[in-house]
Each structure stands twice: as structure tokens, then as C-alpha cells.
Design a protein around this motif. Sequence first.
Motif, PDB file in Angstrom:
ATOM      1  N   ASN A 440      16.816  55.278 -20.597  1.00 54.38           N
ATOM      2  CA  ASN A 440      17.623  56.134 -21.417  1.00 54.38           C
ATOM      3  C   ASN A 440      19.113  56.082 -21.217  1.00 54.38           C
ATOM      4  N   LEU A 441      19.432  54.830 -20.377  1.00 56.99           N
ATOM      5  CA  LEU A 441      20.893  54.422 -20.223  1.00 56.99           C
ATOM      6  C   LEU A 441      21.566  53.773 -21.482  1.00 56.99           C
ATOM      7  N   LYS A 442      22.700  53.860 -21.718  1.00 55.22           N
ATOM      8  CA  LYS A 442      23.090  53.288 -22.859  1.00 55.22           C
ATOM      9  C   LYS A 442      24.046  51.682 -22.380  1.00 55.22           C
ATOM     10  N   ARG A 443      23.954  51.829 -21.039  1.00 60.02           N
ATOM     11  CA  ARG A 443      24.306  50.271 -20.491  1.00 60.02           C
ATOM     12  C   ARG A 443      23.413  49.887 -19.441  1.00 60.02           C
ATOM     13  N   PRO A 444      22.242  49.562 -19.846  1.00 57.82           N
ATOM     14  CA  PRO A 444      21.257  49.313 -18.576  1.00 57.82           C
ATOM     15  C   PRO A 444      21.534  47.923 -17.990  1.00 57.82           C
ATOM     16  N   GLU A 445      22.287  47.177 -18.733  1.00 57.00           N
ATOM     17  CA  GLU A 445      22.849  46.097 -18.032  1.00 57.00           C
ATOM     18  C   GLU A 445      23.602  46.246 -16.666  1.00 57.00           C
ATOM     19  N   ASN A 446      24.249  47.398 -16.497  1.00 60.18           N
ATOM     20  CA  ASN A 446      25.072  47.864 -15.409  1.00 60.18           C
ATOM     21  C   ASN A 446      24.195  48.539 -14.325  1.00 60.18           C
ATOM     22  N   PHE A 447      23.031  48.616 -14.588  1.00 58.77           N
ATOM     23  CA  PHE A 447      21.992  49.283 -13.723  1.00 58.77           C
ATOM     24  C   PHE A 447      21.198  48.406 -12.928  1.00 58.77           C
ATOM     25  N   CYS A 448      20.965  48.731 -11.648  1.00 59.64           N
ATOM     26  CA  CYS A 448      19.816  48.225 -10.694  1.00 59.64           C
ATOM     27  C   CYS A 448      19.709  49.157  -9.766  1.00 59.64           C
ATOM     28  N   GLY A 449      18.511  48.757  -8.746  1.00 59.87           N
ATOM     29  CA  GLY A 449      18.087  49.545  -7.624  1.00 59.87           C
ATOM     30  C   GLY A 449      18.880  49.045  -6.489  1.00 59.87           C
ATOM     31  N   MET A 450      19.287  49.905  -5.604  1.00 62.48           N
ATOM     32  CA  MET A 450      19.846  49.678  -4.128  1.00 62.48           C
ATOM     33  C   MET A 450      19.027  50.639  -3.258  1.00 62.48           C
ATOM     34  N   HIS A 451      18.136  50.015  -2.575  1.00 59.99           N
ATOM     35  CA  HIS A 451      17.021  50.878  -1.926  1.00 59.99           C
ATOM     36  C   HIS A 451      17.523  50.653  -0.539  1.00 59.99           C
ATOM     37  N   PHE A 452      18.116  51.673   0.320  1.00 51.65           N
ATOM     38  CA  PHE A 452      18.470  51.875   1.491  1.00 51.65           C
ATOM     39  C   PHE A 452      17.087  52.219   2.361  1.00 51.65           C
ATOM     40  N   PHE A 453      17.181  51.846   3.748  1.00 48.26           N
ATOM     41  CA  PHE A 453      16.109  52.360   4.584  1.00 48.26           C
ATOM     42  C   PHE A 453      16.460  53.391   5.635  1.00 48.26           C
ATOM     43  N   ASN A 454      15.646  54.591   5.953  1.00 47.47           N
ATOM     44  CA  ASN A 454      16.043  55.428   6.699  1.00 47.47           C
ATOM     45  C   ASN A 454      15.750  55.085   8.198  1.00 47.47           C
ATOM     46  N   PRO A 455      16.655  55.654   9.080  1.00 49.91           N
ATOM     47  CA  PRO A 455      18.016  56.189   8.660  1.00 49.91           C
ATOM     48  C   PRO A 455      19.012  54.832   8.256  1.00 49.91           C
ATOM     49  N   VAL A 456      19.894  55.324   7.468  1.00 50.61           N
ATOM     50  CA  VAL A 456      20.635  54.253   6.672  1.00 50.61           C
ATOM     51  C   VAL A 456      21.558  53.467   7.631  1.00 50.61           C
ATOM     52  N   HIS A 457      22.171  54.157   8.832  1.00 50.42           N
ATOM     53  CA  HIS A 457      23.064  53.558   9.912  1.00 50.42           C
ATOM     54  C   HIS A 457      22.242  52.679  10.708  1.00 50.42           C
ATOM     55  N   ARG A 458      21.022  52.611  10.990  1.00 45.41           N
ATOM     56  CA  ARG A 458      20.431  51.604  11.809  1.00 45.41           C
ATOM     57  C   ARG A 458      19.812  50.645  11.058  1.00 45.41           C
ATOM     58  N   MET A 459      19.161  50.908   9.868  1.00 45.71           N
ATOM     59  CA  MET A 459      18.333  49.794   9.139  1.00 45.71           C
ATOM     60  C   MET A 459      18.956  48.767   8.524  1.00 45.71           C
ATOM     61  N   PRO A 460      18.941  47.562   8.833  1.00 50.35           N
ATOM     62  CA  PRO A 460      19.695  46.740   8.192  1.00 50.35           C
ATOM     63  C   PRO A 460      19.501  46.048   6.755  1.00 50.35           C
ATOM     64  N   LEU A 461      18.426  46.379   6.577  1.00 52.83           N
ATOM     65  CA  LEU A 461      17.988  45.996   5.074  1.00 52.83           C
ATOM     66  C   LEU A 461      18.644  46.813   4.001  1.00 52.83           C
ATOM     67  N   VAL A 462      18.831  46.285   2.830  1.00 54.97           N
ATOM     68  CA  VAL A 462      18.904  46.924   1.348  1.00 54.97           C
ATOM     69  C   VAL A 462      18.318  45.833   0.520  1.00 54.97           C
ATOM     70  N   GLU A 463      17.505  46.619  -0.462  1.00 57.81           N
ATOM     71  CA  GLU A 463      16.707  45.802  -1.185  1.00 57.81           C
ATOM     72  C   GLU A 463      17.685  46.077  -2.514  1.00 57.81           C
ATOM     73  N   VAL A 464      18.081  45.017  -3.176  1.00 57.68           N
ATOM     74  CA  VAL A 464      18.819  45.194  -4.459  1.00 57.68           C
ATOM     75  C   VAL A 464      17.752  44.690  -5.486  1.00 57.68           C
TER      76      VAL A 464
END
Length: 719
Positions: A440-464
Motif C-alpha cells: 500500500n506504499l506509493k514509493r515501495p522502492e524507498n522501503f525495506c526491513g530493519m530488524h533489530f534484536f532485543n535488547p537493542v543496545h546489546r545485540m550486534p546484529l541488524v537484518e536489513v
Amino acid sequence: MIYQGNAISVARNGDDIATLTFDLKDESVNKLSGAVIKELGEALDAVRGESGVKGLMLKSAKDAFIVGADITEFHAMFGKDEAEIQGMLEQVHGIFNGLEDLPFPTVSAINGLALGGGCEVVLSTDFRVMTPDAKIGLPETKLGIVPGWGGCVRLPRVIGADNAIEWIAGGTENRADACLKVGAVDAVVPADDLEAAALDMLARANAGELDFKARREEKNSALNLNPVEQMMVFETSKGYVAGKAGPHYPAPVEAIKVIQKGAGEGRARAQAIEAKAFCKMAKTDVCYNLVGLFLNDQVVKKKGGKYASKAQPVRQAAVLGAGIMGGGIAYQSASKGTPILMKDIKEDAIELGLKEARKLFGKQASRGKLSVEGVAEKLANIRPTLSYGDFDNVDLVVEAVVENPKVKGAVLSEVEQQVSDNTILASNTSTISITRLAENLKRPENFCGMHFFNPVHRMPLVEVIRGEKTSDAAVAATVAYAKAMGKTPIVVNDCPGFLVNRVLFPYFGGFSLLVEKGADYQRVDKVMEKFGWPMGPAYLLDVVGMDTAVHANAVMAEGFPDRMARDAKTAIQVMFDNDRLGQKNAKGFYAYEEDRKGKPRKVSDEAAIELVKQVVSENREFSDEEIIARMMVPLCMETVRCLEDDIVGTPAEADMALIYGIGFPPFRGGALRYIDAMGVAEFVALADSLAEELGPLYAPTDGLREMANSGKTFYADAK
């Protein structure tokens, strides 16, 4: 010019001082490869042959002194027999001893990092001067080995056995003030004064003000400790370090034993003791896997760097949804210097997010890492808001609202209308398809996932996560922002659960099947913790939350019904149905009580044990090996499928994601290295035997069978 090589040059100045400069061509840092070590020997021979030289200064032409040995050579080197490794060590000892024994004083001018072999080089000189931002350390134990080029011998004699044990066993990088305090260096001076200070040391030594020969005598002699002192230092530290390192990481304790055995010896005998221990550690599976981990980490960082180099920097970020997760994201962004708006529709949610950020900054202040002023300055980077008023100036928005596709879709459509045409939108979803959320986005090309792991300040990984219409620019900007936040981003393609959760839930599936067959879940936890996981599966489910697990499991079952859908009720579902959500309401597979620090401590709970009996269909006894196989095979198989399905680009990225995201035991190297270590053919045979009873979750893919038949491995350097 006394000597000129590819990495080392030696020149002579008017005061009869020779300057040996490390400057490895075509590299951003200096590393001690086999070729560079050979050059160092040649350069020192040239210095010895030069008449009238009265001193030698070592320096670097790069931003760092020497970052260490060339780790890319380790697997090949350690694959040789012990005699060959021993010969290599003796050769290096000969070169470093030759530096230490020159007939005139020597000094190291240390800028940036002097780590591992770089530290061992500077320990071979009589004097050491460093800049305030430089660091010295021996991190070899983090690779499963002990310092092998004299570090275990020289460092205790320079800074004392207790300090040396702390440095070596901990593998720490030590700041200039700490180095000066323990006597690892003789002076700390501004960068502009570094060479002048080093040359002054040599002048004072030649004038008799500084006794360089006494320095050498101390390094060549036995440690100045009586038997009682030795017992106090070594036996106490061995027990403490063994407790901290755990049974799977033998190198830190081995390093202490090396220092202890060599304490009463002169240089030659102590170095022989060190070399023997180095060979022993270099041949272990732990060393092999930890070196592989380092190399994989370099692959991940290099790929992340390539993405980030193509991106416009994120100067202003925003997070939608405050609370604990939003507050954690806001904290991480603010702490690393990227201002962030934190928006929610409720005042109390905003306050919860700010409370989380304040708590985390407060912890930094209590540890002395931030001043009161520093906390205030960092907190000022977080601007709470209930409106979209300032969103026209935001470069990237992280949506972190409830894990519900309808809610997320509505929020994303709403914010898209409030931002510029170039703003990147990223969803912090753990399971929901990015392609679906983009519909439902008008600009889907500007959208992606950014999955942080909990707790954010400790977990080093971010899935893009790249959706079907996500542009390269959106991925690059999100990777760059994750890196700016101090995280390790790994780019994956879209599918249910993406990479990490897609792999984790077959592991939980294996757990459910074990419990159904009669395994005691508390014993399963103990076996898997002994295997190396930071917590067993039941305990992990309690930490994740049973509501989250049930939701994610439904997503996986819908996406992969052939192997992840279950007709029978699972123990996880039973916990959820009985409102046992885990740590969030203090009851799950375990009950939770607060310890003295206010943290949840698990205790066995008879009520949970009774509830689990509902799903037990038979009562079987399982060996530890059977439990491990039934837990690990589905996890490893799903990692293989993710690689074959192009969800993740390389084995290195797959393995690092599991280590950084769910705590896969680092000393085992990752799921794909684990298969390589077992042998691909052996793993396929094990999986086939389990699949007969347990179904498609355990079945090998055609691709893996082909690998087994052709003798291929995931890593070219596999043993």
C-alpha cells in the motif's frame, strides 16, 4: 637508505639513528604476514651491517602501528604439522630476539593500534612511547591461541605477571593511560611529538641517563616472584579465568600456564614453553572455528562497507512507536551521534521510551563511560513528539509499532505522506513480509526491513531486508545507518522470518518434538547449554515470550507448511494457552524470581512440568548426543535452505547472523561450519536417519546431497 622492501624501509638520520618504518604497500593497515616477517629479518640484518649506528626507532607510516599477524594465513599455517608450526615460531623468535639484542638502544613510536604480533614487536624494543589515542594488546586468546611470538614471555617481565595475565587472558586492547600506569610504555605524548620523544629516549640512553641494558636483563631473566607469590598469582587467576572463559575456551587458562611454567626460566626456555603451547592450541577445533569467525566477520564488514559507501549519510532519523523497543532504538541512535525523533500517539508510551533511554545512559554514567554533561548531551539527541510536524526533514524512519501487519501497514502509509520523496522507510519487523508491507506504499522502492534484536543496545546484529521492490539506494542507506549506530548489518532477501527467525523456529520445532517424545525439557536445556548455547531452548522461549513465539510460529507455518506446520498441540502452545508467557509475566517453562540486582532468576516450576505432560505422547530416554542431533539438524538444515534460496548471500553471512542474532556458540563457528566439521556426507546421513521418524523438517535438500556426493564443503578451507 639502509633497506627498502614492500612493507619495511630503514633510513639513517644525521645523528646516526636508524629509523625502521612499517608501511605495507597497497594496504590500509600494517599486518605481519609471512612475507613481512621475512622483510623484518632482512631489515634488521641490514641495520646490523651498517657501521656507526647508535640507535633504532620503529615507527609506522599508517594510522595504526601494526594491527597484528595476517590472520588470513592462519588456517593454512595451522593446518601444517606441529613441527612445521614450531619451526615458524622459532624463526620469528630469532628475528624478534635479534631486535632485542642489537648492540645499541631501541625504541618503538606507537601510533594507533599495536596488537598481537604488533605488540610483541614493540615489547622486543627497549623503550616504548605512544600517542594518547593508541592502544596496545595481545588478543590472541580470542582466536583460541596464546601469544606465540614472545608475548607470554616479555609482557609479564615488563608489566608484572598479574597485569600480564589480565591483558592476555582477557585479550584486551589497552588505552594509553592504562599502559603508562603499569609500565608497558615509558611515555604518552601528543602525535606531533611522538618521533621527537622516541628519539629523545635513544639520546638519553646513549648518554647513560636510561639503562637499556638493565631493561634487557630483566626481560631475559626469570620473573621476580618467590614460590608463595607464584602460587598466589597463578593458581588464583587460573580458577577465576577458567570460570569466566568456560570449558569451551581453553586458550586463556593455557596462557596463564605458559606464563607460570616459564616464570622461573630465562628467555630461551620460556619461549620454548610458549611455542609448545601455541602449537597445541593452534591444532584445536576451537582455534580453527574462532579464526574462521574472524574471517567471516571481515567478509560481513567488507560487504557492509560496500553498501554504506554508496549511501547518503543519515543526518536525522525517526522512530515510530516508543516503548521499550522504540526507546532502545532511539538510545542507540542518539548514543552514536545521529539525532532521532521518537514519535508515538500516547504520552505514556513516549515517557516509557524516554525512561528506557535514560536508564541506558545512566548505566553508562555509572560505569564512568559518560559524564553527567555527556548524558545530557546524548539525551538531547532524542526529541519526543506526538505529531509529524518535523518529519519533513527526516532521512530515515524506523517503524517499530506492534507486530501486526494491518497496524504496521496503516502506520507506514500514514508516515509516507508526511516525509519527503527521498526519505527511507524501514520496518523493525521480525517476521512479516516486507513485500507484503510495501503493497500500500506509493514509493515501495524507498522501503525495506530493519530488524533489530532485543535488547537493542546489546545485540550486534541488524537484518536489513530487501523486498521485491526495494531499491539499492534504500538498502545502502539502511546499512549505512545501522553501521553508524554501531551495529553489524547483514542484508537478506524477503521471506517469512527472513534469515534468523526462519532458522530459529525449526530449532524450536526440534525442541517441541523432543518434548512430545518424552524428553525432560529441563534436561534438554542443560544439554544444549553444555553444548555451548547461552541458554537452552525452553529458557530462550521464556526470554523471547510465548506470545511472540506463537505468533512467529504461525507465520512460519503459513510460509513453510510442509515442514513447519504442526497438527498436534506443542508445549509452546500449552504455555501460551495457560497465560505462561515467560519472563514478561514471571511464568513460562520456568517461574521467575528477582535476584539481588532485580533481574529475573529462573527456578523450576512443578505447574509447568505438569502442563507439559499434556503433549507427551510417549516416554523415551534420550542420550545427550540424540538431544543435540534432534535440536541442531533442523536449525542447520534451514540455514542450508536459506543459502540455497538466496535469502542470504554467503556462508559467512549466514553463520555470523546466527552468532550475532541468536547466540549460536561462537567456538563452533556457525551452522554451516558445524556441518563442515561433522562432514557433509555424515551430516546428510544423520539427517536422513532422523527424517524417517520426524519428517521433512529434518530432510536434507537435493543440493546438500549433491555436495555430499561430490565431496564439497561450505568453506574452501574446511578441515
